[in-house]
Design an enzyme around this catalytic site. Structure first.
Site, PDB file in Angstrom:
ATOM      1  N   ASP A   1      33.056 -24.601   2.406  1.00  0.00           N
ATOM      2  CA  ASP A   1      31.667 -24.732   2.842  1.00  0.00           C
ATOM      3  C   ASP A   1      31.545 -24.776   4.355  1.00  0.00           C
ATOM      4  O   ASP A   1      30.465 -24.537   4.905  1.00  0.00           O
ATOM      5  CB  ASP A   1      31.010 -25.965   2.215  1.00  0.00           C
ATOM      6  CG  ASP A   1      31.718 -27.280   2.570  1.00  0.00           C
ATOM      7  OD1 ASP A   1      32.756 -27.244   3.266  1.00  0.00           O
ATOM      8  OD2 ASP A   1      31.245 -28.344   2.124  1.00  0.00           O
ATOM      9  N   GLU A   2      32.641 -25.049   5.041  1.00  0.00           N
ATOM     10  CA  GLU A   2      32.580 -25.177   6.502  1.00  0.00           C
ATOM     11  C   GLU A   2      32.263 -23.855   7.203  1.00  0.00           C
ATOM     12  O   GLU A   2      31.915 -23.857   8.388  1.00  0.00           O
ATOM     13  CB  GLU A   2      33.880 -25.775   7.049  1.00  0.00           C
ATOM     14  CG  GLU A   2      34.086 -27.220   6.652  1.00  0.00           C
ATOM     15  CD  GLU A   2      35.126 -27.930   7.506  1.00  0.00           C
ATOM     16  OE1 GLU A   2      35.188 -27.659   8.718  1.00  0.00           O
ATOM     17  OE2 GLU A   2      35.880 -28.752   6.953  1.00  0.00           O
TER      18      GLU A   2
ATOM     19  N   TYR B   1      39.406 -23.755  12.503  1.00  0.00           N
ATOM     20  CA  TYR B   1      39.755 -23.648  11.083  1.00  0.00           C
ATOM     21  C   TYR B   1      38.717 -22.826  10.324  1.00  0.00           C
ATOM     22  O   TYR B   1      39.039 -21.833   9.660  1.00  0.00           O
ATOM     23  CB  TYR B   1      39.888 -25.038  10.457  1.00  0.00           C
ATOM     24  CG  TYR B   1      39.714 -25.040   8.953  1.00  0.00           C
ATOM     25  CD1 TYR B   1      40.595 -24.329   8.131  1.00  0.00           C
ATOM     26  CD2 TYR B   1      38.654 -25.732   8.354  1.00  0.00           C
ATOM     27  CE1 TYR B   1      40.419 -24.313   6.750  1.00  0.00           C
ATOM     28  CE2 TYR B   1      38.480 -25.719   6.982  1.00  0.00           C
ATOM     29  CZ  TYR B   1      39.360 -25.009   6.178  1.00  0.00           C
ATOM     30  OH  TYR B   1      39.187 -24.989   4.820  1.00  0.00           O
TER      31      TYR B   1
END
Length: 346
Positions: A132-133, A155
């Protein structure tokens, strides 16, 4: 023994991967499950002790970035399904060493896609497990699969870049890909750099829970068995070329999480809970929350079954029952390294 299907799981010795591998091995004795993992610091071979001697399980110690090895696997095995979980995932470390995240998360995905697409035996599904990031932070917006991708740390940027690679194989070749984007997954066997096991390990050492910064951060937490059931349902019913959010409405402020774990582990009265909190400097960039809409997955028939109260109870109990699980990792990896040396020739 002849198997009906062969499934390759990359990163199958990690937290989520090991739960997925165990579930596949146990649910489908007629499927061959191959686990490709390089046993990085956040993996433990003990996670797969329960199935390591099963006839339908094969472990290959190797790097997903090693094109010679990956091509060899696809040239010698009839891989039907790929679950691609191998990745570096620790946000703080991604600021310190972004190049290593680019290599594993982007180049590793490129190598795997190329080998799978060129294999003489064409896979029927390539499931890429993302996060979800990639949406970035939100205060009020609930992200749907069509929402813009705005990663805000190295990331999540590498995961978004890998998603674009995966999508390109669908757009150009109609290669049968599916992408998942999940909330924070938690449960037994998670490495201690993640927030729940980090708090638990600190408390077990009689140390305070360290809270980063003073902003009101919260996370949506999904128990690992619910995540695995989502992945398996997506394999069964998911539509190729699509993206599926995998999440929960269970949003827990990080401060509340710490206090809840303090009460559970230390059994202290409310008046003493704050004595177990320590505030430390925040990381370079922090997203406050990642709310996602999962209606698309729910239309396939998925629902999160494990409540927060039950999931966190099971998790705390596991860490209390296995206090040395991660402290023994170095020794375990040394043993598995000598045991699996033949796979290192590639």
């Amino acid at each position: 023994m002849d198997f009906n299907s062969t499934v390759l799981v990359t990163g199958g010795s990690g937290f989520i991967g090991s739960h997925l591998v165990c579930s596949l091995v146990n649910r489908h004795p007629d499927w061959r499950i191959i686990n490709l993992d390089n046993l990085d610091y956040c993996c433990s071979p003990r996670s797969l002790e329960s199935i390591e001697d099963r006839a339908n399980y094969t472990f290959i110690r190797g790097d997903v970035c090693n094109s010679r090895l990956v091509n060899h696997i696809f040239n010698t095995e009839n891989i039907d399904v790929i679950f691609h979980l191998a990745a570096k995932t620790h946000v703080e470390s991604s600021f310190e060493s972004p190049s290593s995240f680019q290599q594993v998360n982007i180049d590793g995905t490129r190598v795997l896609l190329g080998a799978a697409h060129q294999a003489r035996h064409q896979p029927r599904r390539f499931i890429y497990v993302s996060t979800d990031e990639v949406y970035g932070a939100s205060l009020d917006e609930v992200f749907e699969e069509s929402s813009p991708v705005r990663p805000s740390n190295p990331y999540s940027a590498t995961k978004a870049a890998a998603e674009y690679l995966v999508r390109s194989y669908w757009d150009k070749y109609k290669f049968p890909i599916v992408i998942t984007r999940s909330n924070n997954i938690y449960g037994p066997r998670q490495y201690t750099e993640k927030v729940i096991p980090r708090f638990l390990s600190l408390l077990q050492m009689n140390k305070k829970c360290t809270i980063q910064g003073t902003l009101p951060k919260s996370r949506h937490f999904l128990f690992v068995s619910d995540a695995i059931s989502a992945f398996l349902l997506i394999l069964e019913k998911g539509i190729v070329g699509e993206i599926y959010n995998v999440g929960t409405s269970c949003e827990i402020p990080i401060m509340q999480l710490a206090k809840e774990l303090i009460r559970m582990v230390k059994n202290v009265p409310d008046s003493e809970v704050n004595d177990w909190l320590e505030f430390v400097p925040d990381r370079p960039r922090v997203d406050l929350r990642y709310p996602i809409n999962c209606e698309k997955l729910q239309q396939l028939g998925w629902r999160a079954e494990v409540s927060w109260a039950e999931g966190i109870r099971q998790t705390v109990k596991w860490y209390q029952d296995n206090p040395d699980f991660w402290s023994d990792t170095s020794e375990d990896q040394g043993q598995i390294r000598s045991k699996c040396e033949p796979f290192m020739v590639f």
